[in-house]
Design a protein around this motif. Structure first.
Motif, mmCIF file in Angstrom:
data_model
loop_
_atom_site.group_PDB
_atom_site.id
_atom_site.type_symbol
_atom_site.label_atom_id
_atom_site.label_comp_id
_atom_site.label_asym_id
_atom_site.label_seq_id
_atom_site.Cartn_x
_atom_site.Cartn_y
_atom_site.Cartn_z
ATOM 1 N N GLY A 1 24.831 79.545 34.513
ATOM 2 C CA GLY A 1 22.984 80.125 34.298
ATOM 3 C C GLY A 1 22.358 78.796 35.336
ATOM 4 N N GLN A 2 22.497 77.456 34.598
ATOM 5 C CA GLN A 2 22.046 76.340 35.172
ATOM 6 C C GLN A 2 22.264 76.323 36.556
ATOM 7 O OE1 GLN A 2 20.724 73.358 34.015
ATOM 8 N NE2 GLN A 2 20.620 74.796 31.756
ATOM 9 N N ALA B 1 20.063 79.081 38.155
ATOM 10 C CA ALA B 1 18.190 78.781 37.694
ATOM 11 C C ALA B 1 17.966 77.641 39.356
ATOM 12 C CB ALA B 1 18.285 77.687 36.343
ATOM 13 N N ALA C 1 17.965 78.833 42.615
ATOM 14 C CA ALA C 1 17.022 80.101 42.356
ATOM 15 C C ALA C 1 15.563 79.526 42.206
ATOM 16 C CB ALA C 1 16.514 80.839 41.232
ATOM 17 N N LEU C 2 15.586 78.592 42.098
ATOM 18 C CA LEU C 2 14.443 77.105 42.422
ATOM 19 C C LEU C 2 14.239 76.209 43.944
ATOM 20 C CD1 LEU C 2 14.579 75.116 38.642
ATOM 21 C CD2 LEU C 2 12.624 76.598 40.143
ATOM 22 N N LEU D 1 16.647 74.192 45.258
ATOM 23 C CA LEU D 1 17.976 73.129 45.490
ATOM 24 C C LEU D 1 18.967 73.712 45.991
ATOM 25 C CD1 LEU D 1 16.027 72.561 42.136
ATOM 26 C CD2 LEU D 1 17.834 71.071 41.514
ATOM 27 N N MET E 1 12.350 82.824 39.504
ATOM 28 C CA MET E 1 13.414 83.872 38.769
ATOM 29 C C MET E 1 13.192 83.563 37.242
ATOM 30 S SD MET E 1 17.068 85.142 40.003
ATOM 31 C CE MET E 1 18.407 86.420 39.278
ATOM 32 N N ASN F 1 17.701 78.689 31.606
ATOM 33 C CA ASN F 1 18.691 77.866 31.462
ATOM 34 C C ASN F 1 17.434 77.103 32.174
ATOM 35 O OD1 ASN F 1 20.686 80.158 32.329
ATOM 36 N ND2 ASN F 1 19.920 80.705 33.892
ATOM 37 N N LEU F 2 17.121 76.791 31.056
ATOM 38 C CA LEU F 2 16.498 75.299 30.796
ATOM 39 C C LEU F 2 16.949 73.717 30.970
ATOM 40 C CD1 LEU F 2 13.397 76.139 28.649
ATOM 41 C CD2 LEU F 2 13.005 76.281 30.810
ATOM 42 N N PHE G 1 9.726 68.893 37.452
ATOM 43 C CA PHE G 1 10.629 68.415 37.973
ATOM 44 C C PHE G 1 11.129 69.414 39.867
ATOM 45 C CE2 PHE G 1 15.106 70.157 38.464
ATOM 46 C CZ PHE G 1 15.614 68.881 38.898
ATOM 47 N N PRO G 2 10.653 70.157 39.229
ATOM 48 C CA PRO G 2 11.297 71.943 40.805
ATOM 49 C C PRO G 2 10.279 70.975 41.966
ATOM 50 C CG PRO G 2 11.002 73.377 39.066
ATOM 51 C CD PRO G 2 11.189 71.515 38.026
ATOM 52 N N ARG H 1 8.109 77.087 34.494
ATOM 53 C CA ARG H 1 8.891 76.693 35.720
ATOM 54 C C ARG H 1 8.382 77.192 36.884
ATOM 55 N NH1 ARG H 1 15.006 75.224 35.341
ATOM 56 N NH2 ARG H 1 14.784 77.899 34.769
#
Lengths: 226, 257
Positions: A121-122, A125, A128-129, A131, B86, B92-93, B105-106, B153
């Motif tokens: 999941g990391q 995520a 998805a952001l 990166l 998403m 998923n932090l 951060f993003p 987020r």
């Protein structure tokens, strides 16, 4: 009082020699640990990301190093190479090579394990952001892996420090060897010195490894909170 | 806003081929809340992951906001993904960063200065009602609070679309309610299109405008929520409705008791 023969430490430069021996052991440890941490981390990352061939190679390397007793490795590198290839390497250099080989193998396994333990999941995520793969590794995956890795890596360091006592078998005069020499020289005058000196060595190793283990404990505790 | 055409995704496992998504097409209008419901194993997760290409489909096209994602290069895709946030079932932090940092951060990665990023992040904490928790770490928060951080987020990147992957499935019914209200408020206030997948009828009922019923990797029924559930045509949809009816009866009994 029980005579431990500790008075031999005060004879001549015996105490200094003993500490000098400890320094030899520490020097070997520090060099090998530094090399192992750097190379092990690199190889661990490569191992985790690499192709099948790379992974197979790493696996064989790790298994070979793990299966062989460190003493055999020491003999192989020190005596084996001088006979077969005519290399004249010092006992200390051979020790550093062996302990680096071993430490690198173990470290790379720890690094790979730490990276693999980061949940999928990391990665999702991070992607998805928006990166990039590199950013995800740099900002998301590796910092988390490093946290899991720290206590394990420190544990490896103390194991390496302890195991350096084997190098006396290839003629490196480290702390244990110095102690043997002192005991031999005073066999007649203080026959009990063996017990006393080995006890002193116990405390010397303890003094070196205990702070490192404590550090590991504290980091684990901190990790449990965060 | 979103258009999916003939999407196919098959996973090759050593033992068998899993046809997670077989030839799915649909579109979602701007500002809509679109729900996909199905039992576990119906292919929902794969479908939603194909929308931002976390899973690359074997064939078919995904269009979001006028761009065909399936044809973009990696770099361009990273840019587009910033417009598609998403939210996950497991939040998923980043566990070792504070709540505030998780949101800012993003933004920093996207090129904002640290100070600016933090100010904006704090604004979004207010939106989700978590401003007093900004300095806390995710481990200190409840599931519902963590999901609100994830939502902060998600909206901080000012996306056009939010994808929700079972966003409320790990939460208790009450918290589910507050998260759903928050999502629908965000949808109204920011005009963000939302696609959510769920196995809970309640989620569809409470906030979705349209729904697609997924079974064995295919959409078996699709339309406005009221229409689909007033006159279900397929066994899958009927089953979901019966199940929901039972849930309601049970919770009614619980209230009486």
């Amino acid at each position: 009082m029980l005579d431990l023969g500790l008075d031999v430490l005060l004879k001549g430069k015996n105490l200094l020699r003993l500490l000098g021996g400890l320094w030899v052991a520490l020097r070997i440890s520090i060099c090998s640990v530094a090399i192992s941490l750097v190379l092990g981390t690199l190889l661990g990352v490569l191992w985790q990301r690499g192709n099948r061939l790379m992974q197979a190679g790493m696996w064989i390397y790790l298994e070979v190093i793990r299966i062989m007793p460190q003493l055999v490795l020491l003999f192989l590198v020190y005596f084996g190479t001088s006979r077969t290839f005519g290399w004249e390497i010092s006992g200390e250099a051979a020790s550093i090579i062996v302990f680096s080989l071993w430490g690198t193998a173990e470290m790379s396994d720890l690094v790979r394990g730490a990276i693999t333990s980061i949940p999928k999941g990391q990665y999702e995520a991070a992607a998805a952001l928006g990166l990039s793969e590199w950013q995800a590794s740099r900002y998301v995956i590796l910092p988390q892996a490093a946290r899991r890795l720290l206590p394990l890596a420190i544990n490896l360091v103390t194991r390496m420090v302890k195991t350096t006592s084997l190098v006396l078998m290839i003629g490196v005069v480290e702390v244990l060897k110095v102690a043997q020499q002192i005991i031999e020289a005073n066999r007649m005058s203080s026959p009990n010195a063996a017990f006393g000196l080995y006890l002193v060595i116990f405390f010397l190793y303890f003094a070196v490894c205990a702070p490192v283990s404590r550090l590991a404990k504290r980091m684990e505790a901190k990790q449990a909170v965060g | 806003m979103i258009r999916v055409e003939h999407l196919v995704k098959t996973f090759s496992l050593p033992e068998q081929e899993v046809h997670a998504v077989r030839d799915i097409s649909f579109s979602v209008a701007r500002g809509e809340i679109f729900g996909v419901i199905g039992l576990s194993g119906a292919g929902k997760s794969t479908l939603v992951r194909c929308l931002n290409l976390l899973e690359r489909p074997d064939s078919g096209e995904v269009w979001v906001d006028g761009k065909c994602l399936t044809k973009l290069k990696d770099r361009e895709l990273e840019q587009e993904r910033r417009k598609i946030s998403m939210i996950f079932q497991g939040y998923n932090l980043l566990m070792q960063r504070s709540v505030l940092d998780n949101v800012s951060f993003p933004l920093e990665i996207a090129g904002l200065r640290k100070k600016q990023a933090r100010e904006q992040a704090l604004d979004f904490h207010r939106t989700v009602g978590l401003e007093e928790k900004a300095k806390a770490y995710p481990a200190q928060l409840s599931g519902g609070q963590r999901q609100r951080v994830a939502i902060a987020r998600a909206i901080a990147a000012r996306p056009k679309v939010i994808l929700c992957d079972e966003a409320t499935s790990a939460l208790d019914p009450e918290t589910t309610g507050t998260i759903l209200k928050l999502l629908s408020r965000i949808n109204r206030e920011y005009g963000i299109t939302i696609v959510l997948i769920t196995h809970e009828m309640r989620v569809i009922e409470e906030i979705c405008g349209s729904v697609a019923v997924l079974e064995k990797g295919q959409i078996v029924e699709m339309g406005a929520v009221a229409e689909v559930f007033a006159a279900p045509k397929t066994a899958a949809a009927k089953r979901l409705i019966v199940q929901r009816q039972r849930e309601k009866e049970l919770s009614g009994l619980a209230e009486v008791a």
